[in-house]
Design an enzyme around this catalytic site. Structure first.
Site, PDB file in Angstrom:
ATOM      1  N   CYS A 150       0.843  -1.202   0.000  1.00  0.00           N
ATOM      2  CA  CYS A 150       0.000   0.000   0.000  1.00  0.00           C
ATOM      3  C   CYS A 150       0.874   1.247   0.000  1.00  0.00           C
ATOM      4  O   CYS A 150       1.757   1.384   0.845  1.00  0.00           O
ATOM      5  CB  CYS A 150      -0.893   0.006   1.241  1.00  0.00           C
ATOM      6  SG  CYS A 150      -1.668   1.615   1.534  1.00  0.00           S
ATOM      7  N   CYS A 175       0.447   3.302   3.489  1.00  0.00           N
ATOM      8  CA  CYS A 175       0.816   2.794   4.812  1.00  0.00           C
ATOM      9  C   CYS A 175       2.112   3.463   5.304  1.00  0.00           C
ATOM     10  O   CYS A 175       2.950   3.871   4.494  1.00  0.00           O
ATOM     11  CB  CYS A 175       0.985   1.265   4.761  1.00  0.00           C
ATOM     12  SG  CYS A 175      -0.562   0.362   4.981  1.00  0.00           S
ATOM     13  N   HIS A 222      -4.330   0.287   7.918  1.00  0.00           N
ATOM     14  CA  HIS A 222      -4.819   0.093   6.558  1.00  0.00           C
ATOM     15  C   HIS A 222      -6.278  -0.356   6.526  1.00  0.00           C
ATOM     16  O   HIS A 222      -6.996  -0.107   5.551  1.00  0.00           O
ATOM     17  CB  HIS A 222      -3.930  -0.968   5.889  1.00  0.00           C
ATOM     18  CG  HIS A 222      -4.193  -1.216   4.442  1.00  0.00           C
ATOM     19  ND1 HIS A 222      -3.797  -0.330   3.452  1.00  0.00           N
ATOM     20  CD2 HIS A 222      -4.825  -2.239   3.800  1.00  0.00           C
ATOM     21  CE1 HIS A 222      -4.162  -0.812   2.265  1.00  0.00           C
ATOM     22  NE2 HIS A 222      -4.778  -1.965   2.448  1.00  0.00           N
ATOM     23  N   ASN A 261     -13.173  10.157  -1.360  1.00  0.00           N
ATOM     24  CA  ASN A 261     -13.781   9.101  -2.171  1.00  0.00           C
ATOM     25  C   ASN A 261     -13.580   7.813  -1.415  1.00  0.00           C
ATOM     26  O   ASN A 261     -12.441   7.419  -1.176  1.00  0.00           O
ATOM     27  CB  ASN A 261     -13.082   8.967  -3.532  1.00  0.00           C
ATOM     28  CG  ASN A 261     -13.409  10.106  -4.456  1.00  0.00           C
ATOM     29  OD1 ASN A 261     -14.524  10.590  -4.484  1.00  0.00           O
ATOM     30  ND2 ASN A 261     -12.418  10.538  -5.231  1.00  0.00           N
ATOM     31  N   SER A 291      -8.882   4.267  -5.349  1.00  0.00           N
ATOM     32  CA  SER A 291      -7.986   3.198  -5.787  1.00  0.00           C
ATOM     33  C   SER A 291      -7.244   2.555  -4.629  1.00  0.00           C
ATOM     34  O   SER A 291      -6.443   1.659  -4.833  1.00  0.00           O
ATOM     35  CB  SER A 291      -6.999   3.736  -6.828  1.00  0.00           C
ATOM     36  OG  SER A 291      -6.288   4.835  -6.313  1.00  0.00           O
ATOM     37  N   HIS A 298      -6.950   2.222   2.049  1.00  0.00           N
ATOM     38  CA  HIS A 298      -6.350   2.875   3.223  1.00  0.00           C
ATOM     39  C   HIS A 298      -7.125   4.182   3.490  1.00  0.00           C
ATOM     40  O   HIS A 298      -7.305   4.977   2.583  1.00  0.00           O
ATOM     41  CB  HIS A 298      -4.867   3.161   2.971  1.00  0.00           C
ATOM     42  CG  HIS A 298      -4.128   3.450   4.239  1.00  0.00           C
ATOM     43  ND1 HIS A 298      -3.159   2.627   4.759  1.00  0.00           N
ATOM     44  CD2 HIS A 298      -4.265   4.455   5.139  1.00  0.00           C
ATOM     45  CE1 HIS A 298      -2.716   3.122   5.897  1.00  0.00           C
ATOM     46  NE2 HIS A 298      -3.372   4.242   6.149  1.00  0.00           N
ATOM     47  N   HIS A 348      -8.319   7.577   3.695  1.00  0.00           N
ATOM     48  CA  HIS A 348      -7.732   8.866   3.336  1.00  0.00           C
ATOM     49  C   HIS A 348      -8.737   9.725   2.581  1.00  0.00           C
ATOM     50  O   HIS A 348      -9.717   9.232   2.040  1.00  0.00           O
ATOM     51  CB  HIS A 348      -6.490   8.670   2.465  1.00  0.00           C
ATOM     52  CG  HIS A 348      -6.797   8.227   1.054  1.00  0.00           C
ATOM     53  ND1 HIS A 348      -7.223   6.949   0.745  1.00  0.00           N
ATOM     54  CD2 HIS A 348      -6.766   8.888  -0.129  1.00  0.00           C
ATOM     55  CE1 HIS A 348      -7.423   6.852  -0.564  1.00  0.00           C
ATOM     56  NE2 HIS A 348      -7.159   8.011  -1.118  1.00  0.00           N
ATOM     57  N   GLN A 353      -8.843  13.819   0.343  1.00  0.00           N
ATOM     58  CA  GLN A 353      -8.006  14.688  -0.460  1.00  0.00           C
ATOM     59  C   GLN A 353      -8.412  16.140  -0.259  1.00  0.00           C
ATOM     60  O   GLN A 353      -9.484  16.433   0.282  1.00  0.00           O
ATOM     61  CB  GLN A 353      -8.143  14.356  -1.947  1.00  0.00           C
ATOM     62  CG  GLN A 353      -7.816  12.930  -2.322  1.00  0.00           C
ATOM     63  CD  GLN A 353      -7.723  12.740  -3.837  1.00  0.00           C
ATOM     64  OE1 GLN A 353      -7.130  13.547  -4.545  1.00  0.00           O
ATOM     65  NE2 GLN A 353      -8.316  11.665  -4.330  1.00  0.00           N
TER      66      GLN A 353
HETATM   67  O1  LIG Z   1      -7.229  11.031  -7.094  1.00  0.00           O
HETATM   68  P1  LIG Z   1      -7.604   9.580  -7.185  1.00  0.00           P
HETATM   69  O2  LIG Z   1      -8.126   9.019  -5.883  1.00  0.00           O
HETATM   70  O3  LIG Z   1      -6.516   8.736  -7.764  1.00  0.00           O
HETATM   71  O4  LIG Z   1      -8.810   9.512  -8.231  1.00  0.00           O
HETATM   72  C1  LIG Z   1     -10.172   9.581  -7.917  1.00  0.00           C
HETATM   73  O5  LIG Z   1     -10.548  10.846  -7.409  1.00  0.00           O
HETATM   74  C2  LIG Z   1     -10.421  11.954  -8.305  1.00  0.00           C
HETATM   75  C3  LIG Z   1     -10.973  13.182  -7.624  1.00  0.00           C
HETATM   76  O6  LIG Z   1     -12.296  13.013  -7.203  1.00  0.00           O
HETATM   77  C4  LIG Z   1     -11.162  11.686  -9.632  1.00  0.00           C
HETATM   78  O7  LIG Z   1     -10.866  12.730 -10.544  1.00  0.00           O
HETATM   79  C5  LIG Z   1     -10.733  10.345 -10.230  1.00  0.00           C
HETATM   80  O8  LIG Z   1     -11.488  10.075 -11.388  1.00  0.00           O
HETATM   81  C6  LIG Z   1     -10.941   9.259  -9.178  1.00  0.00           C
HETATM   82  O9  LIG Z   1     -10.555   8.009  -9.698  1.00  0.00           O
END
Ligand SMILES: O=P(O)(O)O[C@H]1O[C@H](CO)[C@@H](O)[C@H](O)[C@H]1O
Ligand SMILES: O=P(O)(O)O[C@H]1O[C@H](CO)[C@@H](O)[C@H](O)[C@H]1O
Lengths: 378, 378
Positions: A52, A55, A116, A156, A164, A167, A169, A171
């Site tokens: 990961c 981590c 994780h 997300n 993806s 873990h 998190h 943004q």
């Molecule tokens: O930034 P990450 O987690 O790799 O990507 C994810 O979040 C982003 C922001 O919402 C999006 O634009 C991506 O399509 C999504 O896969």
């Protein structure tokens, strides 16, 4: 003439924050589903995954190494959607309809916890308070950077929401422009503040003018539970399925006792009950279908904190102060841990459509225990 | 100062149809993908599936039986999102912010072909002309029904776009209200028509006033291919990746030689080249990643046809005539047959973000053969 019944009759509801409508078709839940099902989120994750990139101590895709952090950890996104200054100037438009606006900024990753296998729903209240402290710090730091006009904090969660890495998190994307949706919300909050008269005992915004969200939350808190949309409420915060919800189990979480423009306006006790509310609703979400419930979450507030170097404007002249802090949770699951709502076709080309009423969704979520189902299993 | 390069510098583009922006971050395509991958669409479907509720002669979920149809077939959706009149009156609002608008209407399913294993990309031009004839017929019939103010024809293709049955079909939802998105488009088309002066040799709308879409299409057709966004063009129609595209390989398909308010305004040769254009772009889509390419498609036009019983208004006073027929294709795939773009998090909470430029997408699509890859295999 026929008596209107929201659980039988298709109808549209207006979203005063965006000015758009949602089509509610509650009888559609009877429809059989033969379409795509989702892989349930892995529930037996290790506490530490050597592969990961989030981590503690591990190497990331860009080659940098994570600190051996022990609580939260923030770093700059290795694949940022916006880049730091200096950026280029705006290029000439090839046609008046084809305009380009260069954007600068920065993207951060906010890790919630070293483990994780955890999520907000499984963190302790003190651990969630640390996440809130990081949200405040990122908003404060990025929002004071030269050229930054907007900070969007979001999470997300779950692979079906494009995340993806499980873990825990979130943004933060900070930009030199206010994006479309928050810009529309701010415009509508401002319009409401200027055009409406205060008629209820709801908290008011700057200059004693009405605040759309304070007014709305105040009203919802007063509706008897059986008819209402409130999922959870504590001393400072209310979580509700908005009247105009698009996603099946959408939630808006906001303070309802006073007007709060941003994370930085929160008092310590408000932060504490914020953590409590986050814990409560994420637990209910997981309990609804006994799975790690996927969602996108976003924090809307003042675009950036008040800058010390700006002249002290009258509160209402400062249009950003009409913002009232709120979080949107957009979760796709509809029927079970594997059957989601698709916002496609009619939704993409015309307007969002939902299958159960917000009141039905709120009732379902109120009926969920607020002890996490994994903690009640032996 | 730095020279702007659209393939390097993050920037925002404005969508004049919706008034919203898209954030373009082309350097993000370098990011590794460890997230969810999609199951490729089954490519070995039978020509007839006894369990398919859309195949000729089969029984549907509601119990009704399909005719043993031999070309196209239209029936009323067994799980319609809107119901026929009489509907109830509007209920009183519990609060001025909480308004309800009852909706009546009807939902139709439009089967494109009796063969279970085909798609628009694999139909002959005459067969696609039959589909277009059905779209015209549904729009005409529903649009003249009492109380119907809007007809939305669309197609969800592929399970990742929420389509529950691969049998080639689309839908049509007819409502007593104009939905949010087409309503915004119509407002912006009208504003453009009234506020702008005609400066180019593009076709004009009613009363010789400029049409945003005619102007835009006319401009794009004139841009040299290497810099442009045009994917395909024939005598009447142009398919392009719009300047403001959200989805990776989004396409707008529209007539560019004259102002065309609706499907019913199309002349026979325009219908023929419409079928040709549909065939061409759906083949390119399939060829891009050698798979049955998922998308949502929607037709935008005059909300309903001109009604015979309405007084003959001056063309421009009839605000619906500012509409210019166009189709939006919203396909999610980004990198391969199994890696899609997720419009989540920042996109849901702030504004859409894309990873490759519209010009790069158009170039990729132009580079695809227009013979279907399955027809070139032995
Ligand atoms: O930034 P990450 O987690 O790799 O990507 C994810 O979040 C982003 C922001 O919402 C999006 O634009 C991506 O399509 C999504 O896969
Ligand atoms: O009507 P269908 O194909 O069963 O359902 C699909 O299309 C509808 C209209 O775009 C959406 O509301 C549904 O979420 C989707 O699964």
């Amino acid at each position: 003439s026929i008596q209107f019944d929201p659980t039988t009759h298709p109808h549209r509801r207006h979203n005063p924050l965006t000015g758009e409508y949602v089509l509610v078709s509650p009888h559609r839940t009877k429809r059989p589903w033969q379409g795509q099902t989702e892989a349930p989120q892995a529930s037996n994750l290790p506490q530490y995954d050597p592969k990961c990139y989030l981590c503690p101590g591990n190497e990331r895709a860009g080659g940098a190494k994570n600190e051996p952090y022990t609580s939260t950890f923030v770093f700059e996104n290795d694949y940022a959607a916006v880049l730091p200054p200096p950026g280029p100037g705006a290029p000439p438009a090839p046609h008046p309809l084809l305009t380009t606006e260069p954007v600068i900024g920065g993207c951060d990753v906010i890790i919630f916890h070293p483990r994780h296998d955890l999520t907000l729903a499984r963190l302790s209240i003190p651990d969630i308070e640390k996440v809130i402290a990081q949200w405040c710090a990122v908003y404060d730091r990025r929002g004071h950077q030269e050229g930054i006009e907007y900070v969007q904090i979001f999470e997300n969660k779950g692979s079906m929401m494009g995340c993806s890495n499980p873990h825990p998190h979130g943004q933060s994307w900070s930009l030199s422009a206010v994006p479309s949706l928050p810009s529309t919300e701010l415009t509508n909050l401002k319009k409401y503040s200027l055009a409406q008269a205060q008629t209820s005992s709801a908290p008011t915004g700057p200059k004693g003018r009405p605040c759309l969200l304070c007014e709305y939350a105040h009203f919802e808190v007063g509706v008897p539970h059986e008819q209402g949309r409130v999922v959870f409420k504590n001393e400072h915060w209310v979580a509700l399925v908005p009247w105009w919800a698009i996603w099946p189990f959408e939630i808006m979480l906001l303070p309802y006792k006073r007007h709060v423009p941003s994370l930085l306006s929160l008092m310590p006790e408000e932060k504490h009950s914020f953590a409590e509310a986050l814990s409560n609703i994420t637990k209910r979400y997981d309990n609804l279908f006994k799975c790690s419930f996927a969602y996108s979450m976003g924090i809307h507030q003042r675009p950036v904190p008040r800058r010390a170097d700006l002249p002290p404007l009258a509160e209402l002249e400062d249009e950003d102060n009409v913002a009232h802090l709120h979080l949107h949770f957009a979760p796709p699951l509809l029927r079970s841990a594997t059957v989601r709502k698709f916002l496609v076709g009619f939704e993409l080309m015309a307007e969002p459509q939902r299958d159960l009423t917000p009141e039905q969704a709120a009732q379902r979520l109120r009926g969920c225990p607020d002890v996490h189902y994994l903690d009640t299993l032996e």
